[in-house]
Design an enzyme around this catalytic site. Structure first.
Site, PDB file in Angstrom:
ATOM      1  N   ASP A   4      13.918  22.258  59.402  1.00  0.00           N
ATOM      2  CA  ASP A   4      14.477  23.416  58.707  1.00  0.00           C
ATOM      3  C   ASP A   4      14.104  24.620  59.565  1.00  0.00           C
ATOM      4  O   ASP A   4      12.965  25.087  59.534  1.00  0.00           O
ATOM      5  CB  ASP A   4      13.874  23.542  57.310  1.00  0.00           C
ATOM      6  CG  ASP A   4      14.362  24.788  56.568  1.00  0.00           C
ATOM      7  OD1 ASP A   4      15.496  25.225  56.836  1.00  0.00           O
ATOM      8  OD2 ASP A   4      13.605  25.323  55.746  1.00  0.00           O
ATOM      9  N   GLU A  64      19.002  21.490  59.764  1.00  0.00           N
ATOM     10  CA  GLU A  64      19.807  22.264  58.830  1.00  0.00           C
ATOM     11  C   GLU A  64      20.599  23.305  59.598  1.00  0.00           C
ATOM     12  O   GLU A  64      20.041  24.059  60.397  1.00  0.00           O
ATOM     13  CB  GLU A  64      18.902  22.938  57.793  1.00  0.00           C
ATOM     14  CG  GLU A  64      19.683  23.616  56.692  1.00  0.00           C
ATOM     15  CD  GLU A  64      18.793  24.152  55.586  1.00  0.00           C
ATOM     16  OE1 GLU A  64      18.840  25.371  55.354  1.00  0.00           O
ATOM     17  OE2 GLU A  64      18.070  23.341  54.963  1.00  0.00           O
ATOM     18  N   ASP A 139       9.448  24.952  52.812  1.00  0.00           N
ATOM     19  CA  ASP A 139      10.124  24.755  54.095  1.00  0.00           C
ATOM     20  C   ASP A 139       9.827  23.360  54.638  1.00  0.00           C
ATOM     21  O   ASP A 139      10.653  22.759  55.314  1.00  0.00           O
ATOM     22  CB  ASP A 139       9.684  25.823  55.110  1.00  0.00           C
ATOM     23  CG  ASP A 139       9.977  27.226  54.601  1.00  0.00           C
ATOM     24  OD1 ASP A 139      11.117  27.673  54.787  1.00  0.00           O
ATOM     25  OD2 ASP A 139       9.074  27.839  54.008  1.00  0.00           O
TER      26      ASP A 139
END
Length: 179
Positions: A4, A64, A139
């Site tokens: 991420d 992502e 996260d």
């Protein structure tokens, strides 16, 4: 391995596949707000992703994809963070797969509008992660979610074969019959 990307906090998750089930190897964050220089942050992302790749030798990287926001500067910084993480994977010949945040959430929870907490809770149950191993920074679970989403996508049975019935299936798949 899932990432991420972020220039303040980068989350990551590493899974292995045992049989046909993902198993958590590691998840964590790289805290970057202590570095004032944006370019130093990018260097730290590259170094950490490279170190994770060297440590866990993943077969693939799921990341992502940036989503469209109102702040152009934030988008630019996020895109740079993603690009540096991707460059680290490319530097080690690791194939990269991008997933939109909506796709990741949908894959994990069945709801593309799920909260980060819902995603973390689903991952905790699915991967049997003990409470003491859950990190307060979401996260980390977002990075893990990218990896699990990729696992789901790459292990989805997709068949372009059409069968008219069991006899047709057996005739086209003789190796699947045990006698």
């Amino acid at each position: 391995m899932g990432i991420d990307p972020g220039t303040i906090v980068m989350g990551y998750g590493v899974i292995s596949v045992s049989g046909n089930k993902p198993v958590l190897l590691a998840m964590g964050i790289l805290q970057l707000n202590k570095y004032e220089d944006h370019y130093l942050r990018l260097r730290k992302i590259f170094e950490r992703v490279t170190a994770l790749i060297d440590q866990y030798t993943p077969d693939e990287l799921a990341i992502e994809a940036p989503f469209f926001g109102k702040n152009v500067q934030s988008m630019l910084k996020l895109g740079r963070a993603q690009g540096v993480a991707m460059a680290a994977a490319l530097n080690r010949d690791i194939p990269i797969f991008e997933y939109a945040p909506l796709k990741i959430k949908m894959s994990i929870t069945g709801n593309g509008n799920a909260s980060k907490e819902q995603v973390a809770g689903m991952l905790q149950r699915y991967l049997h992660i003990a409470n003491e191993n859950m990190l307060p920074q979401l996260d980390a679970t977002d990075g893990l979610a990218a990896a699990v989403c990729h696992f789901f996508q790459s292990n989805s049975p997709v068949s372009d074969k059409k069968y008219s019935g069991w006899k047709d299936f057996i005739s086209k798949n003789p190796g699947k019959i045990k006698k």
